[in-house]
Design an enzyme around this catalytic site. Structure first.
Site, mmCIF file in Angstrom:
data_model
loop_
_atom_site.group_PDB
_atom_site.id
_atom_site.type_symbol
_atom_site.label_atom_id
_atom_site.label_comp_id
_atom_site.label_asym_id
_atom_site.label_seq_id
_atom_site.Cartn_x
_atom_site.Cartn_y
_atom_site.Cartn_z
ATOM 1 N N ARG A 1 52.512 4.156 21.689
ATOM 2 C CA ARG A 1 51.139 4.156 21.551
ATOM 3 C C ARG A 1 50.326 4.940 22.116
ATOM 4 N NH1 ARG A 1 49.071 -2.021 21.292
ATOM 5 N NH2 ARG A 1 48.645 -1.789 23.718
ATOM 6 N N CYS B 1 25.826 -5.064 56.595
ATOM 7 C CA CYS B 1 27.433 -5.011 56.386
ATOM 8 C C CYS B 1 27.773 -5.995 57.616
ATOM 9 C CB CYS B 1 28.075 -3.579 56.503
ATOM 10 S SG CYS B 1 29.852 -3.560 56.717
ATOM 11 N N CYS C 1 30.419 -3.967 59.970
ATOM 12 C CA CYS C 1 29.781 -2.534 60.871
ATOM 13 C C CYS C 1 29.987 -3.431 62.313
ATOM 14 C CB CYS C 1 28.630 -2.320 60.607
ATOM 15 S SG CYS C 1 28.937 -0.822 59.118
ATOM 16 N N ASN D 1 39.005 -15.184 59.375
ATOM 17 C CA ASN D 1 38.208 -14.929 58.338
ATOM 18 C C ASN D 1 37.360 -16.153 58.480
ATOM 19 O OD1 ASN D 1 36.843 -15.411 55.594
ATOM 20 N ND2 ASN D 1 38.742 -13.993 54.852
ATOM 21 N N HIS E 1 31.410 2.778 58.307
ATOM 22 C CA HIS E 1 31.387 2.094 56.941
ATOM 23 C C HIS E 1 31.704 2.913 55.883
ATOM 24 C CE1 HIS E 1 29.082 -1.175 54.529
ATOM 25 N NE2 HIS E 1 28.653 -0.283 53.869
ATOM 26 N N ASN F 1 42.433 -5.244 49.551
ATOM 27 C CA ASN F 1 41.808 -5.136 48.090
ATOM 28 C C ASN F 1 40.723 -4.149 48.433
ATOM 29 O OD1 ASN F 1 42.600 -6.858 46.271
ATOM 30 N ND2 ASN F 1 41.468 -8.673 47.147
ATOM 31 N N GLY G 1 37.385 -6.948 42.968
ATOM 32 C CA GLY G 1 36.664 -7.995 43.499
ATOM 33 C C GLY G 1 36.302 -7.920 44.973
ATOM 34 N N SER H 1 33.444 -6.128 47.326
ATOM 35 C CA SER H 1 32.176 -5.830 46.889
ATOM 36 C C SER H 1 31.801 -4.833 48.321
ATOM 37 C CB SER H 1 31.178 -6.895 46.916
ATOM 38 O OG SER H 1 31.409 -7.811 48.002
ATOM 39 N N HIS I 1 33.248 -1.114 53.218
ATOM 40 C CA HIS I 1 33.505 -0.961 54.587
ATOM 41 C C HIS I 1 35.157 -0.825 54.643
ATOM 42 C CE1 HIS I 1 32.426 -0.829 59.099
ATOM 43 N NE2 HIS I 1 33.928 -0.870 58.888
ATOM 44 N N HIS J 1 38.604 -2.103 55.085
ATOM 45 C CA HIS J 1 39.216 -3.175 55.669
ATOM 46 C C HIS J 1 40.008 -3.908 54.865
ATOM 47 C CE1 HIS J 1 36.456 -5.188 52.791
ATOM 48 N NE2 HIS J 1 37.139 -6.212 52.704
ATOM 49 N N GLN K 1 43.266 -7.521 54.712
ATOM 50 C CA GLN K 1 43.379 -8.956 55.217
ATOM 51 C C GLN K 1 44.639 -9.397 55.661
ATOM 52 O OE1 GLN K 1 41.315 -11.866 52.981
ATOM 53 N NE2 GLN K 1 40.241 -10.210 52.052
ATOM 54 N N HIS L 1 59.006 -2.883 52.152
ATOM 55 C CA HIS L 1 58.057 -1.999 51.050
ATOM 56 C C HIS L 1 56.880 -2.390 50.958
ATOM 57 C CE1 HIS L 1 59.909 -5.605 49.191
ATOM 58 N NE2 HIS L 1 58.824 -5.404 48.009
ATOM 59 N N PHE M 1 43.304 -4.531 31.117
ATOM 60 C CA PHE M 1 43.375 -5.999 31.294
ATOM 61 C C PHE M 1 44.566 -6.623 31.029
ATOM 62 C CE2 PHE M 1 38.941 -4.646 30.589
ATOM 63 C CZ PHE M 1 38.336 -5.521 31.558
ATOM 64 N N GLN N 1 52.854 -5.637 29.623
ATOM 65 C CA GLN N 1 53.183 -4.694 28.696
ATOM 66 C C GLN N 1 52.442 -3.488 29.196
ATOM 67 O OE1 GLN N 1 50.576 -3.317 26.601
ATOM 68 N NE2 GLN N 1 52.037 -2.165 25.322
HETATM 69 P P1 H2U Z 1 37.365 -8.622 50.772
HETATM 70 O O1 H2U Z 1 35.918 -8.162 50.186
HETATM 71 O O2 H2U Z 1 38.645 -7.695 50.631
HETATM 72 O O3 H2U Z 1 37.369 -9.996 50.186
HETATM 73 O O4 H2U Z 1 37.188 -9.361 52.075
HETATM 74 C C1 H2U Z 1 36.078 -9.723 52.896
HETATM 75 C C2 H2U Z 1 36.500 -10.957 53.520
HETATM 76 O O5 H2U Z 1 35.637 -10.991 54.699
HETATM 77 C C3 H2U Z 1 36.156 -12.208 52.534
HETATM 78 O O6 H2U Z 1 37.700 -12.698 52.548
HETATM 79 C C4 H2U Z 1 35.256 -12.441 54.513
HETATM 80 C C5 H2U Z 1 35.362 -13.307 53.353
HETATM 81 O O7 H2U Z 1 35.539 -14.261 53.415
HETATM 82 N N1 H2U Z 1 34.045 -12.576 55.490
HETATM 83 C C6 H2U Z 1 33.857 -13.141 56.814
HETATM 84 O O8 H2U Z 1 35.029 -13.512 57.351
HETATM 85 N N2 H2U Z 1 32.476 -13.246 57.283
HETATM 86 C C7 H2U Z 1 31.347 -12.668 56.815
HETATM 87 O O9 H2U Z 1 30.632 -12.889 57.701
HETATM 88 C C8 H2U Z 1 31.400 -12.279 55.525
HETATM 89 C C9 H2U Z 1 32.564 -12.325 54.825
HETATM 90 ZN ZN ZN Z 2 30.119 -1.764 57.500
#
Ligand code: H2U
Ligand code: ZN
Length: 350
Positions: free
Chosen positions: A22, A46, A49, A71, A108, A146, A152, A154, A157, A159, A161, A289, A305, A316
Site C-alpha cells: 500500500r 500552568c 510551573c 494526582n 515550562h 503522554n 490528549g 494539553s 510543561h 511531565h 505520570q 524495557h 487511526f 494493521q
Molecule cells: P496529562 O496532561 O499527561 O494527562 O497529566 C496531567 C495530570 O495532572 C492529569 O492526570 C493532573 C491531571 O489529573 N492534574 C492535577 O493533578 N492537578 C491539577 O491542578 C491539574 C491537573
Molecule cells: Zn508550566
C-alpha cells in the site's frame, strides 16, 4: 516480504497485519511547521510551573529540578476495602493504587530531548525512586509519559505520570505470560534473545551505546513505534548503576531528538517502562524495557487511526517496521531547534 502478511508479537501473543504494497513509495514527503512555537519558560496559568496553584488549591514549591505530587484527580485510591464477586457475567474486584504526577523540569517550555544530560539523569533518578517507593507497596508500577495534544495531553510543561496498582493490569499479564513461556521453552529471556538477533541482523536497530539500544520492533503496530532495550539482562529500573543511567540519558536525548526531527515538531507519543512486577516471584525471564508509541504517520498533523479493521479484528500497518527504521536512522541526532540555533550562530559569524 512485499505481500500482505501477519507478524507475531511474542511479547503479547498478538498478531499485526502488514500491507507493504500500500505504500507505493516508502516516504511521501513531510509537512514542515514553524520551529518557534512561542511557549514561555514560565506560564502563570500552568498547574505544573513552580509556585503556581493547582486545582486543589495547593501551591507547587519553587522547585529547581524535578517535582512529584499525588494526582489531584487520581483514578485510584490507596485505602479501599477488598471486595470482589465471582459472577459469571457481572464480575468485579476493587483495586488499590495511587497516581502521581512527575514534573521533569521547572521550565515550562522544555521537552526531554532539549534538556541537558544531567537534567535527564535527574528525571531517570526520579523514575527509579518512584519505582522503588511504589514497588514496596504495589505489585505493578507503571511509569509513563503522554506527550502532545494529539495524545490528549494539553499541557506542554514537561511531565510524566506514575500509576501503581496491587493487581497486574492486562498488558502486564500478557507480557508476563509470554516471557515466562518463552523462558520455559528456550531457557533464555525472550527479550535477551530478541536483542541479540537484532544486533546481529542490524536491520531494525536505530541507535545504540555501551548499555542500551533502540529498535523498531519486528511486530510494531504504530508507524514509528520503538522499543528501548538494555544490553545487560536487567529486570528493573532499580538495577541500573550510574554508568547505565548516564548512558540511558544519552540515548534518550538522541532518540527523542530524532523523533522530533522527523516532522520538525515535538513528536507526540505515549512512552512507558515495563519493569518486572514487584512481588515475591522470580522474574529471571523478564527484561526491563520501554515502549514508545507515537501516532503520527505522514506529517505533523496526520495521525494513524486505530479504527475499523483494527478495532474489530487486528492492528494493521502499511509502512514496514524496516522502512520506519530506515527513516529514523537517517534523521539527525541533533535536535532541530538546536540545529537552527547553531545555523543562526554560524550565519552571524560569517
Ligand atoms: P496529562 O496532561 O499527561 O494527562 O497529566 C496531567 C495530570 O495532572 C492529569 O492526570 C493532573 C491531571 O489529573 N492534574 C492535577 O493533578 N492537578 C491539577 O491542578 C491539574 C491537573
Ligand atoms: Zn508550566
Amino acid at each position: 516480504m512485499n505481500n500482505p502478511h501477519r507478524r507475531y508479537n511474542p511479547l503479547t501473543g498478538e498478531w499485526v497485519l502488514v500491507s507493504p504494497h500500500r505504500t507505493k513509495r516508502p516516504w511521501q514527503g513531510r509537512e514542515e511547521r514553524a520551529t518557534d512555537d512561542g511557549i514561555p519558560s514560565y506560564d502563570p496559568s500552568c498547574y505544573l510551573c513552580p509556585g503556581n496553584e493547582r486545582a486543589n488549591k495547593q501551591k507547587n514549591p519553587h522547585y529547581t529540578s524535578t517535582y512529584v505530587f499525588t494526582n489531584d484527580f487520581a483514578a485510584l485510591f490507596p485505602d479501599i476495602p477488598k471486595q470482589s464477586n465471582n459472577d459469571s457475567l457481572l464480575r468485579f474486584e476493587t483495586i488499590k493504587g495511587t497516581c502521581r504526577v512527575l514534573c521533569f523540569s521547572p521550565r515550562h517550555d522544555l521537552t526531554l530531548p532539549e534538556m541537558e544530560i544531567q537534567e535527564i539523569i535527574d528525571v531517570i533518578k526520579m523514575w527509579i525512586e518512584q519505582y522503588i517507593d511504589l514497588g514496596s507497596m504495589y505489585r505493578w508500577v507503571q511509569i509513563f509519559e503522554n506527550k502532545g495534544e494529539i495524545m490528549g495531553c494539553s499541557n506542554p510543561h514537561p511531565h510524566g505520570q506514575v500509576w501503581a496498582v496491587d493487581e497486574l493490569p492486562n498488558e502486564a499479564v500478557k507480557e508476563k505470560r509470554q516471557q515466562q513461556e518463552y523462558y520455559r521453552n528456550y531457557r533464555i529471556p525472550l527479550l535477551s534473545a530478541y536483542r541479540d538477533m537484532e544486533l546481529e541482523k542490524r536491520v531494525r536497530v536505530l541507535l545504540e551505546n555501551d548499555h542500551w539500544l533502540v529498535v523498531v520492533p519486528y511486530w510494531a503496530i504504530w508507524p514509528f513505534e520503538t522499543l528501548l532495550l538494555p544490553r545487560m539482562n536487567v529486570q528493573r529500573l532499580s538495577d541500573l548503576h550510574d554508568e547505565m543511567i548516564h548512558a540511558l540519558a544519552e540515548i534518550l536525548k538522541r532518540h527523542l531528538s530524532k523523533y522530533d526531527n522527523v516532522f520538525n515538531v515535538p513528536f507526540p507519543y505515549t512512552m512507558g517502562w515495563h519493569n518486572a512486577p514487584c512481588d515475591e516471584n522470580n522474574y529471571r525471564y523478564w527484561i526491563l524495557h520501554a515502549h514508545f508509541y507515537p501516532p503520527l504517520l505522514r506529517s505533523a498533523t496526520i495521525k494513524k487511526f486505530m479504527v475499523g479493521y483494527e478495532m474489530l479484528s487486528e492492528s494493521q500497518r502499511d509502512i514496514t517496521p524496516e522502512q520506519a527504521a530506515e527513516i529514523l536512522r537517517e534523521e539527525s541526532e541533533i535536535h532541530y531547534k538546536r540545529k537552527s540555533y547553531d545555523d543562526e550562530c554560524i550565519r552571524k559569524k560569517y
